[in-house]
Design a protein around this motif. Structure first.
Motif, PDB file in Angstrom:
ATOM      1  N   LEU A   1      23.813  57.114  50.664  1.00  0.00           N
ATOM      2  CA  LEU A   1      23.540  58.552  50.727  1.00  0.00           C
ATOM      3  C   LEU A   1      24.822  59.355  50.535  1.00  0.00           C
ATOM      4  O   LEU A   1      24.835  60.364  49.819  1.00  0.00           O
ATOM      5  CB  LEU A   1      22.888  58.908  52.062  1.00  0.00           C
ATOM      6  N   SER A   2      25.908  58.917  51.171  1.00  0.00           N
ATOM      7  CA  SER A   2      27.174  59.648  51.063  1.00  0.00           C
ATOM      8  C   SER A   2      27.734  59.583  49.650  1.00  0.00           C
ATOM      9  O   SER A   2      28.274  60.580  49.134  1.00  0.00           O
ATOM     10  CB  SER A   2      28.188  59.080  52.065  1.00  0.00           C
ATOM     11  N   VAL A   3      27.616  58.429  49.005  1.00  0.00           N
ATOM     12  CA  VAL A   3      28.083  58.291  47.623  1.00  0.00           C
ATOM     13  C   VAL A   3      27.267  59.169  46.692  1.00  0.00           C
ATOM     14  O   VAL A   3      27.817  59.867  45.821  1.00  0.00           O
ATOM     15  CB  VAL A   3      28.026  56.814  47.179  1.00  0.00           C
ATOM     16  N   ALA A   4      25.950  59.162  46.859  1.00  0.00           N
ATOM     17  CA  ALA A   4      25.087  59.989  46.006  1.00  0.00           C
ATOM     18  C   ALA A   4      25.436  61.469  46.159  1.00  0.00           C
ATOM     19  O   ALA A   4      25.512  62.207  45.161  1.00  0.00           O
ATOM     20  CB  ALA A   4      23.628  59.738  46.354  1.00  0.00           C
ATOM     21  N   ARG A   5      25.657  61.909  47.384  1.00  0.00           N
ATOM     22  CA  ARG A   5      25.990  63.317  47.623  1.00  0.00           C
ATOM     23  C   ARG A   5      27.353  63.671  47.021  1.00  0.00           C
ATOM     24  O   ARG A   5      27.536  64.759  46.471  1.00  0.00           O
ATOM     25  CB  ARG A   5      25.985  63.621  49.120  1.00  0.00           C
ATOM     26  N   GLU A   6      28.318  62.753  47.124  1.00  0.00           N
ATOM     27  CA  GLU A   6      29.641  63.007  46.556  1.00  0.00           C
ATOM     28  C   GLU A   6      29.579  63.057  45.026  1.00  0.00           C
ATOM     29  O   GLU A   6      30.248  63.888  44.399  1.00  0.00           O
ATOM     30  CB  GLU A   6      30.618  61.922  47.019  1.00  0.00           C
ATOM     31  N   LEU A   7      28.779  62.202  44.424  1.00  0.00           N
ATOM     32  CA  LEU A   7      28.587  62.234  42.972  1.00  0.00           C
ATOM     33  C   LEU A   7      28.003  63.570  42.527  1.00  0.00           C
ATOM     34  O   LEU A   7      28.452  64.179  41.552  1.00  0.00           O
ATOM     35  CB  LEU A   7      27.668  61.093  42.539  1.00  0.00           C
ATOM     36  N   LYS A   8      26.992  64.026  43.257  1.00  0.00           N
ATOM     37  CA  LYS A   8      26.339  65.290  42.912  1.00  0.00           C
ATOM     38  C   LYS A   8      27.272  66.471  43.140  1.00  0.00           C
ATOM     39  O   LYS A   8      27.278  67.433  42.361  1.00  0.00           O
ATOM     40  CB  LYS A   8      25.060  65.450  43.742  1.00  0.00           C
ATOM     41  N   LYS A   9      28.065  66.398  44.185  1.00  0.00           N
ATOM     42  CA  LYS A   9      29.016  67.473  44.486  1.00  0.00           C
ATOM     43  C   LYS A   9      30.014  67.644  43.342  1.00  0.00           C
ATOM     44  O   LYS A   9      30.338  68.774  42.939  1.00  0.00           O
ATOM     45  CB  LYS A   9      29.750  67.154  45.794  1.00  0.00           C
ATOM     46  N   ARG A  10      30.497  66.537  42.807  1.00  0.00           N
ATOM     47  CA  ARG A  10      31.493  66.593  41.735  1.00  0.00           C
ATOM     48  C   ARG A  10      30.866  66.812  40.357  1.00  0.00           C
ATOM     49  O   ARG A  10      31.562  67.223  39.430  1.00  0.00           O
ATOM     50  CB  ARG A  10      32.310  65.311  41.714  1.00  0.00           C
ATOM     51  N   ASN A  11      29.581  66.507  40.251  1.00  0.00           N
ATOM     52  CA  ASN A  11      28.888  66.619  38.965  1.00  0.00           C
ATOM     53  C   ASN A  11      27.578  67.379  39.165  1.00  0.00           C
ATOM     54  O   ASN A  11      26.492  66.787  39.096  1.00  0.00           O
ATOM     55  CB  ASN A  11      28.609  65.232  38.389  1.00  0.00           C
ATOM     56  N   PRO A  12      27.641  68.689  39.412  1.00  0.00           N
ATOM     57  CA  PRO A  12      26.442  69.461  39.760  1.00  0.00           C
ATOM     58  C   PRO A  12      25.335  69.405  38.703  1.00  0.00           C
ATOM     59  O   PRO A  12      24.146  69.493  39.045  1.00  0.00           O
ATOM     60  CB  PRO A  12      26.975  70.893  39.913  1.00  0.00           C
TER      61      PRO A  12
END
Length: 407
Positions: free
Chosen positions: A18-29
């Motif tokens: 979950l944390s990795v997915a959120r970080e990916l989305k944060k950097r790549n909106p």
């Protein structure tokens, strides 16, 4: 399931996934991100069965990723819980010595705390008793004020809600079945993805092997059990741990306080016979049983650590009386009658290097131009989840840059 392809696809719905997915989305909106989880809900395995202790970061050698991420992870997760109004029990931790020979262990942990820039205090027995009147220690103890406890379930649910709001496609009851061209096959159908991140915990090595990785690593599962006290919340004020044997990635039987102050003792580190050996023969897989039994037999005779002693000592802890007797060395007034209720079992996805027959103590990643595999993210993986996710995404970005360079 949506038939669209994804820029990023994460396998595994624990706190790391979950944390990795959120970080990916944060950097790549603008990116399309998805996360699949084979269970009906997220955090069913290690994350949801976690002790909930937010470790401070003084156990780990300075050259480890665990040392790099634990302290900041503790701070970031506390800040997140404050923002989301998730209770944090700031109870601290005492590390106690049984005898004079263990004072050197306290000194070693103190040295590590200084190198890792983690607040830790060497205190007298009297000072330890002021923190917790029932504590038993020889002459000295260590006190960690930053150690705390949270509810893992509340944290996982909050992260899941955030991921949905942030536009990440979440798929539960969706099991990874294999690698296919341009993506993976799941129990809900094929999924296409430009880049895949494997955060599958107990099955991370299996999935990684499909992608040509984890050639020298295998997951060796260990079963963790806690016994809960019937004493009221507040009967013990702080977490109480023994001096650990730093040759093993386990911390021994200790007293842990939940986010509500409930007391429990444990955990065990019993060698499991299949990867999800939670209760009875549920989730039994014959092929896993044979493979793990062979590996354990080999370790009995050729491990670089004393697996035979570890297994013998840990199996005895199936008896609650053994757990209580070990706990009674740390705290006065401990009685078997207070500990009758077993908590939900957890399985530690411990990585083993099959070339050296050594347990791997640090986080491990392997990847290529199209995938990244988190092979080892055991304790303090829960505490370290946020900065570790940033590290994982840094690695993803590096691999993708390499891919574009040679495309």
């Amino acid at each position: 399931m949506s038939k669209k392809g994804y820029d990023f696809l994460v396998i595994g719905g624990g706190i790391i996934g979950l944390s990795v997915a959120r970080e990916l989305k944060k950097r790549n909106p603008e990116a399309n991100c998805a996360l699949i989880e084979k269970e009906t809900d997220f955090g069913f395995h290690s994350s949801g069965r976690n002790s909930g202790v937010l470790h401070a970061g003084f156990y780990y050698s300075a050259d480890s990723l665990k040392a790099k991420f634990c302290k900041i992870g503790n701070q970031l997760l506390k800040e997140y819980c404050k923002e989301k109004k998730i209770p944090v029990h700031s109870c601290g931790k005492l590390v106690v010595a049984k005898n004079e020979s263990q004072l050197a262990g306290l000194d070693e942990l103190l040295k590590r705390s200084k190198v890792n820039d983690v607040e830790l205090h060497l205190i007298s027995r009297k000072e330890a008793e002021e923190i917790e009147p029932r504590v038993i220690t020889f002459e000295k103890a260590l006190f960690s004020p930053a150690t705390a406890s949270v509810s893992p379930k509340q944290v996982i649910q909050s992260l899941k809600d955030d991921a949905k709001k942030e536009g990440i496609d979440l798929f539960s009851s969706t099991k990874y079945l294999g690698k296919i061209k341009g993506g993976i096959l799941t129990s809900s159908g094929p999924m296409q993805a430009d880049f895949i991140i494997n955060a599958a915990g107990l099955y991370a090595d299996k999935i990684a092997s499909d992608f040509g990785h984890s050639k020298k690593y295998r997951i060796l599962p260990f079963k963790g059990l806690y016994l809960y006290s019937n004493e009221p919340a507040g009967a013990i004020r702080t977490n109480i741990y023994p001096v650990p044997d730093l040759n093993y990635p386990f911390l021994g039987v200790h007293f842990t306080l939940t986010d509500t102050g409930q007391i429990k003792i444990g955990p065990t580190a019993i060698p499991a016979l299949w990867r999800e050996q939670y209760d009875g023969i549920s989730r039994f897989k014959g092929s896993e049983f044979v493979d793990i039994a062979k590996r354990q037999m080999k370790l009995l005779f050729s491990s670089t650590f004393d697996f035979k002693k570890l297994a013998f000592d840990e199996v005895q802890k199936y008896m609650g009386s053994k757990m209580v007797s070990l706990a009674a060395q740390l705290v006065n007034g401990v009685s078997p009658s207070q500990y009758r209720t077993w908590g939900k079992p957890g399985i530690r996805a411990q990585l083993l290097n099959i070339e050296t027959n050594k347990l791997v103590t640090d986080f491990v990643l392997e990847g290529d131009l199209y995938s990244l595999h988190i092979l080892n993210a055991v304790s303090p993986g829960f505490t370290s989840a946020f900065p570790f996710a940033q590290f994982v995404v840094d690695r993803v970005e590096s691999l993708r840059l390499t891919s574009k360079k040679y495309s």
